[in-house]
Design a protein around this motif. Structure first.
Motif, short mmCIF file in Angstrom:
data_model
loop_
_atom_site.label_atom_id
_atom_site.label_comp_id
_atom_site.label_asym_id
_atom_site.label_seq_id
_atom_site.Cartn_x
_atom_site.Cartn_y
_atom_site.Cartn_z
N ASN A 359 0.82 -1.21 0.00
CA ASN A 359 0.00 0.00 0.00
C ASN A 359 0.86 1.26 0.00
OD1 ASN A 359 0.86 0.17 2.62
ND2 ASN A 359 -1.15 0.53 3.50
N GLY A 360 2.08 1.11 -0.48
CA GLY A 360 2.90 2.28 -0.72
C GLY A 360 3.52 2.91 0.53
N ILE A 361 3.55 2.20 1.67
CA ILE A 361 4.24 2.72 2.85
C ILE A 361 5.72 2.81 2.53
CG2 ILE A 361 4.95 2.14 5.21
CD1 ILE A 361 2.18 2.89 5.28
N LEU A 362 6.22 1.81 1.83
CA LEU A 362 7.57 1.88 1.28
C LEU A 362 7.41 2.17 -0.20
CD1 LEU A 362 9.65 -1.06 2.79
CD2 LEU A 362 9.96 1.37 3.16
N LYS A 363 8.17 3.14 -0.66
CA LYS A 363 8.07 3.50 -2.07
C LYS A 363 8.98 2.56 -2.86
CE LYS A 363 8.16 7.47 -4.82
NZ LYS A 363 9.02 8.58 -5.11
N PRO A 364 8.47 1.97 -3.92
CA PRO A 364 9.33 1.07 -4.70
C PRO A 364 10.52 1.83 -5.29
CG PRO A 364 7.17 1.29 -5.74
CD PRO A 364 7.11 2.05 -4.46
N SER A 365 11.74 1.35 -5.02
CA SER A 365 12.90 2.04 -5.56
C SER A 365 13.12 1.60 -7.00
CB SER A 365 14.13 1.78 -4.71
OG SER A 365 14.29 0.41 -4.48
N SER A 366 12.76 0.35 -7.30
CA SER A 366 12.67 -0.04 -8.71
C SER A 366 11.60 -1.10 -8.81
CB SER A 366 14.01 -0.56 -9.20
OG SER A 366 14.10 -1.94 -9.02
N GLY A 367 10.90 -1.14 -9.93
CA GLY A 367 9.74 -2.02 -10.04
C GLY A 367 8.50 -1.25 -9.64
N ASP A 368 7.36 -1.95 -9.58
CA ASP A 368 6.11 -1.25 -9.30
C ASP A 368 5.12 -2.20 -8.62
OD1 ASP A 368 4.28 0.76 -9.22
OD2 ASP A 368 3.96 0.89 -11.38
N VAL A 369 4.12 -1.59 -7.95
CA VAL A 369 2.99 -2.35 -7.43
C VAL A 369 1.76 -1.72 -8.06
CG1 VAL A 369 1.65 -2.93 -5.39
CG2 VAL A 369 4.14 -2.89 -5.26
N VAL A 370 0.94 -2.52 -8.72
CA VAL A 370 -0.20 -1.97 -9.44
C VAL A 370 -1.48 -2.57 -8.88
CG1 VAL A 370 -1.26 -1.57 -11.69
CG2 VAL A 370 1.21 -1.93 -11.51
N PHE A 371 -2.44 -1.69 -8.56
CA PHE A 371 -3.75 -2.14 -8.09
C PHE A 371 -4.76 -1.89 -9.20
CE2 PHE A 371 -7.89 -1.32 -6.27
CZ PHE A 371 -8.08 -2.43 -5.47
N PHE A 372 -5.63 -2.89 -9.47
CA PHE A 372 -6.64 -2.72 -10.50
C PHE A 372 -7.97 -2.45 -9.82
CE2 PHE A 372 -3.30 -5.37 -12.16
CZ PHE A 372 -3.02 -4.76 -13.38
N THR A 373 -8.52 -1.25 -10.00
CA THR A 373 -9.79 -0.90 -9.36
C THR A 373 -10.92 -1.68 -10.03
OG1 THR A 373 -10.22 0.89 -10.90
CG2 THR A 373 -8.98 1.44 -8.90
N PRO A 374 -12.09 -1.77 -9.33
CA PRO A 374 -13.20 -2.50 -9.94
C PRO A 374 -13.56 -1.94 -11.32
CG PRO A 374 -13.65 -2.02 -7.63
CD PRO A 374 -12.37 -1.34 -7.98
N ASP A 375 -13.38 -0.63 -11.52
CA ASP A 375 -13.69 -0.08 -12.85
C ASP A 375 -12.47 -0.06 -13.77
OD1 ASP A 375 -12.76 1.73 -11.00
OD2 ASP A 375 -13.60 3.46 -12.03
N LYS A 376 -11.55 -1.01 -13.49
CA LYS A 376 -10.43 -1.30 -14.40
C LYS A 376 -9.40 -0.19 -14.57
CE LYS A 376 -12.07 -5.37 -15.67
NZ LYS A 376 -11.67 -6.35 -14.68
#
Lengths: 603, 265
Positions: A359-376
């Motif tokens: 949930n972004g408490i730590l910011k990715p220094s490389s790479g990513d975390v992606v969340f897909f909302t119900p409306d895509k």
């Protein structure tokens, strides 16, 4: 010779009013308890939280005195002021929380604290410290700072501190409950060695039935009384009484009862379940003689795995400050909508670092975390604009979340996140009550202060404080740690209900047995990568496969393969069904396999 | 904010300064503090820098570790520098803009004040915090102030409380960070938003931290009881303080360094 003999002892905690010192409330901890522990014995003390186990241990170490009744420790009356130090100097106590019992800043200074208090003079003092550190395997760390040790090392240090006092009685008060399985095993091995080699009496207060199974005798304490006692397997054999006391039996005992039930036996002779060896002999006999007409439930069909991705971790790297080693190294993982995913790995493997990214408490220094909302739509943890919304969708709870409560009432605390978002009071009230229900927190206690309730309740309140934001994904770090067996079962059933209501659950654990039992998929972290991800039944299909992946099998599967091996000797070429999730599923799968074999081979 | 606290961060290595008797270090520390505040000339500052540099090398502390204990004080040092420049108005004017006047005297005095503060931190780190375990510091204090026991000053108790406080700084720092992360994921705000909003954010950390500290204190007291703690009477020591010839030599060299600073000033 007896080490401890308690005869009908009573003890109550009293709180006094601040104004006039009058007793305000009395809570009974021991209510006519009697117990006798022999010198050199290794006993387990079991029972739910709040049953009086720790109180008994504290009275043994004269950290309190019984209100009524007689307690003799090492032959001395605990109320006899002349022998106070004779008792305390010979009892050593290892507490639950490693951080709250270490006094020294440096490892060897901490070990020396006890003997220094006893006034042990110098050459001997140094010898005792060195010997104790050697004994627990911390000799190389003698000059290290205690704060830099891992939890397992800290607890070994506490045992070394106890050992340096050369006690006759060693009390462990849930000392392993905050450790990961490997550290737990190492600590128990040390304690077992102390008991065997030094003939020290060991009293182990625990919730772990596998620990209890290895003891000479076990006592169950409930509501301040001993309700069951005997050899551990005798207690497990009395299934009704044991489960009535909130005990969970070791998995092998559970499986034994399930197989016996299918074979038409309702009770088991204690001698058949002494240990896994005797038990697997007995069960393989039972299985070979099972009647073809016995009723076996049909296999449980697995849920449809086809689901879409809700949260995607992509090529994440993470390195701690002042360190070279990568905790996460090109880590990728897809979390599916509506599943329970268990993330398993050893202490320090990067589990907590991983979930702090979700949930972004730590910011990715490389790479990513992606969340897909119900409306895509896509929300990226690396994108500052998306963070706020991301945190609403992905709720995160660290270990022991009850420590984060701060408001005067539970109601206000649960509503904190809503207040920050400026949601109006009427909607807030509705959401708070729904969240309390979802977390299993009783509505009528919402107006109480968080600081006056039990640990289990507080944890539910903390979970409600995150559920109140209606997250789509709930991430929890060791949600069941420190709870008693009943609390653990309730916790996992709550997570099951959240899943049924459509929430995706990610739980971090070091307990493979629980991951196997409650999770839809397991992700194993090793060397900073998702080493293995899959359904428990697939990755642990059989021992050979698990070993090739470098995994330790869950105990249920280990034991059932032990039985299968013994049984297969009489049934050449038998094909066993896939492992089941629960002991009941597993028992049914084995019986079905045998019946099918007989049908196919006409035996 | 919490992770910058370096008090009590002992750096383990094997050096002359690490080995020296903490009583000698403590007494000389006081001498150096006085010396720092007597410096008032450029040659004095150079002498102070030289002596400090020698001590720093002798202590075998890596520059990065040193920097991490100085870093948190830098903003305060800069603040002192600015305040002094603005408040001292005598001397030759070098630069002027409206109300603001920078004179040669204000520039020098402000610089001196700033350097004194920085040297104070560096010397505290070299002589005490980085090279002496908290337990040794409290042992030294207990011994040095031991005579006060005769007039019923609880010297042992105070020393014990001090060493426990130091022992718990890393534990509580870690806990504060953990609670902070937990509250951020519930929407607390520590970095952005108005001052009031940020302050409210900190309340969510400080209250749980207090509550857990009380719990820890309670458990620790029980644990000390269980380990037969009964005050300073009759206690022995694993590492009793003992002054050996090498300590006297170290002490003498340190004293010589201080003397140089006193003479040159």
């Amino acid at each position: 010779m007896t080490a401890v003999k308690a005869d009908n002892i009573y003890f109550s905690y009293r709180s006094y009013s601040e104004e006039d010192d009058r007793p305000e409330s009395v809570s009974k901890a021991l209510d006519g308890l009697s117990i006798e522990i022999g010198k050199g014995e290794y006993v387990a003390v079991l029972g739910p939280n709040g049953s009086g186990k720790s109180t008994l241990a504290k009275l043994i170490d004269v950290l309190g005195m019984p209100d009524e009744g007689k307690l003799a420790v090492l032959g001395y009356d605990s109320k006899d002021r002349d022998h106070f130090w004779d008792i305390r100097e010979n009892c050593a106590y290892v507490f639950q929380n490693p951080d709250n019992q270490l006094i020294g800043t440096i490892v060897e200074e901490d070990v020396a604290f006890g003997p220094e208090n006893l006034g042990v003079p110098l050459p001997e003092l140094r010898e005792r410290v060195d010997r104790a550190l050697e004994y627990v395997g911390l000799k190389d760390l003698a000059k290290r700072q205690t704060a830099t040790l891992s939890g397992g090392q800290k607890q070994k240090l506490a045992v070394a501190g106890a050992l340096a006092m050369e006690p006759e009685i060693l009390i462990l008060d849930e000392s392993t409950s905050m450790l990961d399985p490997q550290s737990r095993e190492e600590l128990l091995e040390i304690v077992g060695k102390i008991n065997r080699e030094k003939k020290t009496t060991v009293i182990n207060i625990t919730h772990d039935m596998n620990e209890a199974a290895g003891c000479d005798r076990a006592f169950v304490i409930e509501n301040g009384k001993v309700t069951l006692s005997g050899r551990p397997y005798e207690i497990f054999a009395d299934r009704k009484a044991a489960s009535g006391s909130g005990l969970m039996c070791p998995v092998y005992v559970d499986l034994a009862f399930e197989i016996a039930a299918l074979a038409g036996k309702e009770s088991l002779d204690p001698d058949t379940i002494i240990n896994e060896e005797t038990c697997s002999d007995f069960l393989s006999d039972l299985l070979l003689n099972i009647s073809a007409s016995c009723e076996v439930p049909a296999p449980v069909s697995a849920d449809d795995p086809a689901r879409d991705v809700i949260l995607s971790v992509r090529n994440l790297d993470h390195t701690y400050e002042n360190s070279e080693e990568k905790v996460l190294d090109d880590f990728s993982l897809d979390i599916m909508r509506g599943e329970i995913l268990a993330v398993v790995g050893r202490s320090g493997c990067g589990k907590t670092t991983l979930i702090s990214h979700l949930n972004g408490i730590l910011k990715p220094s490389s790479g990513d975390v992606v969340f897909f909302t119900p409306d895509k739509r896509e929300l990226h943890a690396g994108n500052k604009k998306d963070l706020r919304e991301l945190r609403k969708h992905v709720g995160l709870l660290f270990q022991y979340p009850e420590y984060q409560l701060f408001e005067e009432t539970i109601y206000k605390d649960i509503g904190y996140g809503l207040k920050v978002l400026d949601i109006d009071e009427k909607d807030r009230d509705k959401l708070i009550r729904q969240a309390a229900d979802a977390a299993g927190f009783p509505q009528e206690m919402l107006d109480r202060s968080p600081f006056e309730m039990s640990g289990g309740r507080k944890r539910r309140a903390a979970i409600a404080g995150v559920l109140v934001m209606k997250p789509d994904v709930l991430v929890l770090d060791e949600p069941a740690s420190g709870l008693d067996p009943r609390g653990r079962i309730e916790m996992f059933s709550m997570l099951g209900q959240l899943k049924a209501a459509g929430t995706t659950v990610v739980l971090v654990s070091h307990n493979m047995d629980e991951a196997q039992r409650y999770a839809d998929r397991i992700c194993i972290i090793r060397d900073g990568k998702a080493a293995v991800t899959g359904r428990p039944g697939d990755i642990f299909e059989n021992e050979g496969k698990a070993r090739s992946l470098g995994l330790a099998m869950p105990s249920l599967f280990v034991f059932s393969e032990m039985i299968q091996k013994k049984t297969a000797a009489a049934l050449p070429g038998i094909l066993w069904e896939k492992h089941g999730r629960t002991p009941a599923d597993e028992a049914a799968a084995m019986v079905r396999s045998i019946i099918r074999y007989r049908r196919e081979h006409d035996v | 904010m919490f992770k910058d606290i370096s008090l009590g961060k002992y750096y383990e290595t094997d050096s002359v300064i690490h080995k020296a008797d903490p009583r000698i270090k403590f007494v000389l520390y006081i001498v150096y503090v006085v010396a720092i505040f007597t410096v008032r000339t450029i040659p004095g500052l150079i002498a102070l820098t030289g002596v400090t540099l020698l001590m720093f090398i002798a202590a075998k502390i890596p520059p990065s570790v040193m920097w991490s204990s100085v870093k948190p004080v830098v903003p305060i040092a800069v603040f002192i520098f600015i305040i002094n420049i603005l408040s001292i108005r005598s001397g030759k004017i070098l630069w002027e803009w409206g109300m603001i006047k920078v004179t040669d005297e204000s520039l020098f005095k402000a610089f001196l004040m700033m350097m004194r503060l920085l040297f104070l931190i560096v010397i505290t780190s070299i002589l005490l915090t980085l090279t002496t375990t908290p337990l040794k510091i409290s042992d030294a204090l207990e011994k040095l102030f031991g005579p006060l026991k005769k007039i019923r000053v609880p010297v042992h108790e105070v020393a014990m409380m001090m060493s426990i406080a130091l022992r718990f700084i890393p534990t509580l720092t870690e806990e504060a960070q953990k609670i902070m992360k937990a509250q951020v994921s519930r929407g607390a705000d520590f970095d952005t938003g108005s001052f009031v909003r940020r302050l409210k954010g900190y309340v969510t950390v400080i209250i749980p931290l207090f509550v857990s500290s009380f719990k820890r204190a309670d458990e620790l007291a029980t644990a000390m009881d269980a380990r037969c703690y009964r005050g300073g009477e009759g206690r022995t020591k694993l590492n009793p303080l003992r002054i050996v010839p090498a300590d006297i030599l170290t002490g003498f060299l340190l004293l010589a360094g201080a003397a140089v600073i006193f003479i040159i000033r």
